[in-house]
Design an enzyme around this catalytic site. Structure first.
Site, PDB file in Angstrom:
ATOM      1  N   ASP A  10      15.064  23.466 -43.400  1.00 24.74           N
ATOM      2  CA  ASP A  10      15.144  22.018 -43.271  1.00 24.74           C
ATOM      3  C   ASP A  10      16.282  21.631 -42.328  1.00 24.74           C
ATOM      4  OD1 ASP A  10      17.103  22.898 -45.034  1.00 24.74           O
ATOM      5  OD2 ASP A  10      16.551  21.544 -46.665  1.00 24.74           O
ATOM      6  N   ASP A  40      23.481  23.579 -41.233  1.00 25.39           N
ATOM      7  CA  ASP A  40      24.757  22.877 -41.346  1.00 25.39           C
ATOM      8  C   ASP A  40      25.854  23.812 -40.833  1.00 25.39           C
ATOM      9  OD1 ASP A  40      26.697  21.101 -42.153  1.00 25.39           O
ATOM     10  OD2 ASP A  40      26.471  21.439 -44.279  1.00 25.39           O
ATOM     11  N   LYS A  76      22.894  20.185 -37.597  1.00 26.92           N
ATOM     12  CA  LYS A  76      24.196  19.500 -37.636  1.00 26.92           C
ATOM     13  C   LYS A  76      25.171  20.319 -36.793  1.00 26.92           C
ATOM     14  CE  LYS A  76      24.116  17.033 -42.035  1.00 26.92           C
ATOM     15  NZ  LYS A  76      24.639  16.917 -43.404  1.00 26.92           N
ATOM     16  N   ARG A 118      13.144  13.795 -52.169  1.00 23.80           N
ATOM     17  CA  ARG A 118      12.406  14.682 -51.261  1.00 23.80           C
ATOM     18  C   ARG A 118      11.094  14.040 -50.819  1.00 23.80           C
ATOM     19  NH1 ARG A 118      14.934  19.744 -51.565  1.00 23.80           N
ATOM     20  NH2 ARG A 118      15.665  20.370 -53.609  1.00 23.80           N
TER      21      ARG A 118
HETATM   22  P1  IMP Z   1      24.416  25.928 -44.248  1.00 25.24           P
HETATM   23  O1  IMP Z   1      24.480  27.329 -44.774  1.00 25.24           O
HETATM   24  O2  IMP Z   1      25.757  25.255 -44.384  1.00 25.24           O
HETATM   25  O3  IMP Z   1      23.888  25.839 -42.849  1.00 25.24           O
HETATM   26  O4  IMP Z   1      23.497  25.147 -45.263  1.00 25.24           O
HETATM   27  C1  IMP Z   1      22.286  24.565 -44.974  1.00 25.24           C
HETATM   28  C2  IMP Z   1      21.742  23.967 -46.248  1.00 25.24           C
HETATM   29  O5  IMP Z   1      22.611  22.947 -46.751  1.00 25.24           O
HETATM   30  C3  IMP Z   1      20.408  23.278 -46.009  1.00 25.24           C
HETATM   31  O6  IMP Z   1      19.309  24.152 -46.112  1.00 25.24           O
HETATM   32  C4  IMP Z   1      20.415  22.215 -47.101  1.00 25.24           C
HETATM   33  O7  IMP Z   1      19.944  22.748 -48.314  1.00 25.24           O
HETATM   34  C5  IMP Z   1      21.880  21.865 -47.268  1.00 25.24           C
HETATM   35  N1  IMP Z   1      22.217  20.634 -46.519  1.00 25.24           N
HETATM   36  C6  IMP Z   1      23.113  20.535 -45.504  1.00 25.24           C
HETATM   37  N2  IMP Z   1      23.188  19.265 -45.047  1.00 25.24           N
HETATM   38  C7  IMP Z   1      22.310  18.544 -45.772  1.00 25.24           C
HETATM   39  C8  IMP Z   1      21.904  17.155 -45.755  1.00 25.24           C
HETATM   40  O8  IMP Z   1      22.372  16.317 -44.960  1.00 25.24           O
HETATM   41  N3  IMP Z   1      20.961  16.788 -46.660  1.00 25.24           N
HETATM   42  C9  IMP Z   1      20.408  17.664 -47.548  1.00 25.24           C
HETATM   43  N4  IMP Z   1      20.754  18.963 -47.593  1.00 25.24           N
HETATM   44  C10 IMP Z   1      21.699  19.412 -46.712  1.00 25.24           C
END
Ligand code: IMP
Length: 189
Positions: free
Chosen positions: A96, A99, A127, A161
Site C-alpha cells: 500500500d 514509509d 512517502k 479501509r
Molecule cells: P515502512 O516499513 O515504514 O515503510 O512501513 C510501511 C507500512 O507502514 C505500510 O505498509 C503501512 O502499513 C504503514 N503506514 C505508513 N504510513 C501510513 C499511512 O499514512 N497510512 C496508513 N498506513 C501507513
C-alpha cells in the site's frame, strides 16, 4: 473534494482508478510473455491489488502475505505465509505505502532468499521524505508527503479501509481520542 475539520480528501476515486490502470499497463508491457506472481501484503494492499491485477494483461497468480510488525524497529515476522512457492517466479510485491522502507527491504530480501527469478515492487504511495533506507520501487502510484493517509485499504486502527478515496488526517489528536471521529461525519454513526 470533501473537507472536514479532522480530515480532508486528497486523492479522488477517479484519480486512483486512472493511476492504477497506468501501473497495470506498465507491468503488462514489461512482463509480456512471462508469468507473474503477485505477492500482496495484507491487509492494506488488498484493495489496490484487486484493482491492479485486473489491469494486468499477463498470465498471473495472486497470493497473500500477512506480517507482524514490531514497533518502529522495522523488524517484521510472518503472520500468514504465502501458499505459493516463490522459487523461479517473477514476483511483484504489492504494497500500500512505503514509509521508512524497512518493511519493503526485508520483503525483497525474503523473496530473493526464496529463489525468486526476479523481484519488483508495486507500491501505491511513496512517502519519499520519510525513507531511512534506500529501496527500489519499480511501479509507484503517487509520491505523498508526511501526512497520515486513510482509505482505499489504508487504516487508522483498523477502520476506514473501505473509503473509496484517500483522505489525509489533519487532526491526529482527534483521531487518537476517538478513532471513529471521521466515521461519525461520513456515515452518520
Ligand atoms: P515502512 O516499513 O515504514 O515503510 O512501513 C510501511 C507500512 O507502514 C505500510 O505498509 C503501512 O502499513 C504503514 N503506514 C505508513 N504510513 C501510513 C499511512 O499514512 N497510512 C496508513 N498506513 C501507513
Amino acid at each position: 473534494m470533501t473537507d472536514y475539520p479532522f480530515a480532508t480528501e486528497v486523492i479522488t476515486e477517479a484519480d486512483l482508478k486512472s493511476r492504477v490502470r497506468e501501473l497495470g499497463e506498465a507491468i503488462s508491457k514489461d512482463y509480456q510473455g512471462r508469468a507473474l506472481l503477485f505477492v500482496v501484503i495484507l491487509n492494506g494492499a488488498v484493495l489496490f491489488a484487486a484493482d491492479l491485477v485486473r489491469n494486468v494483461d499477463v498470465l498471473s497468480e495472486v497470493d497473500f502475505l500477512g506480517l507482524n510488525r514490531f514497533g518502529e524497529s522495522g523488524r517484521i515476522g510472518i503472520a500468514m505465509d504465502l501458499s505459493t512457492p516463490v522459487f523461479d517466479r517473477n514476483v511483484i510485491i504489492v504494497e500500500d505505502i512505503v514509509d521508512t522502507g524497512l518493511t519493503l527491504t526485508v520483503l525483497r530480501r525474503m523473496m530473493t532468499d526464496r529463489g525468486a527469478a526476479s523481484v519488483s515492487t508495486a507500491a501505491l504511495f511513496d512517502k519519499t521524505r520519510r525513507r531511512v533506507t534506500d529501496v527500489p520501487i519499480e511501479y509507484r502510484g503517487f509520491e505523498v508527503g508526511d501526512e497520515f493517509l486513510i482509505g482505499y485499504g489504508l487504516d487508522w486502527q483498523g477502520i476506514y479501509r473501505n473509503l473509496r478515496s484517500i483522505w489525509a488526517v489533519l487532526d491526529i489528536e482527534a483521531f487518537v481520542q476517538d478513532p471513529k471521529v471521521l466515521s461519525k461525519q461520513l456515515h452518520s454513526g
